[in-house]
Write a protein that holds these residues in place. Structure first.
Motif, PDB file in Angstrom:
ATOM      1  N   GLN A 154     -31.558 -28.552 -35.145  1.00 12.00           N
ATOM      2  CA  GLN A 154     -31.960 -27.187 -35.498  1.00 12.00           C
ATOM      3  C   GLN A 154     -30.783 -26.213 -35.487  1.00 12.00           C
ATOM      4  O   GLN A 154     -30.841 -25.153 -36.101  1.00 12.00           O
ATOM      5  CB  GLN A 154     -33.038 -26.671 -34.536  1.00 12.00           C
ATOM      6  N   TRP A 163     -29.873 -20.098 -35.325  1.00 17.83           N
ATOM      7  CA  TRP A 163     -31.087 -20.424 -34.565  1.00 17.83           C
ATOM      8  C   TRP A 163     -30.824 -20.484 -33.066  1.00 17.83           C
ATOM      9  O   TRP A 163     -31.573 -19.917 -32.270  1.00 17.83           O
ATOM     10  CB  TRP A 163     -31.678 -21.754 -35.060  1.00 17.83           C
ATOM     11  N   SER A 180     -37.031 -22.743 -37.167  1.00 20.10           N
ATOM     12  CA  SER A 180     -36.837 -24.192 -37.080  1.00 20.10           C
ATOM     13  C   SER A 180     -37.618 -24.884 -38.192  1.00 20.10           C
ATOM     14  O   SER A 180     -38.429 -24.266 -38.888  1.00 20.10           O
ATOM     15  CB  SER A 180     -37.309 -24.722 -35.719  1.00 20.10           C
TER      16      SER A 180
END
Length: 95
Positions: free
Chosen positions: A14, A19, A44
């Protein structure tokens, strides 16, 4: 492969430079005693995936509860069920 290793693989997949800075995974303790896992799915590959609530209560010392609220998967469990709790997420995530 152990559940923690599987979680590491998912986390790494991810990470995209954004993120991991504003979201991610937190594993903390509970005072009853137990563990609390919070996994933020915003941004995600699982952000839009359905997550079915899971509850298992074998005794006051052996239990797991997993649910999703908005983009957060929360899994709480008794002290000796951390591997099983991580496996619930990893099985769902397909890792």
């Amino acid at each position: 492969m152990k559940p923690f290793d599987r979680l590491q693989l998912w986390f790494n997949s991810q990470c995209n430079g954004d993120w991991e800075h504003g979201t991610g995974i937190a594993i903390t303790t509970l005072d009853n005693p137990g563990w609390l896992i919070k996994i933020d799915l915003q941004g995600s590959d699982l952000e839009d995936a359905e997550f079915e609530t899971f509850k298992e209560l074998k005794s006051n010392m052996e239990w797991i509860h997993a649910s999703r609220t908005e983009n957060i998967v929360r899994i709480s469990c008794s002290p000796e069920n951390l591997d099983k709790a991580l496996a619930i997420f990893c099985d769902w995530a397909g890792v």
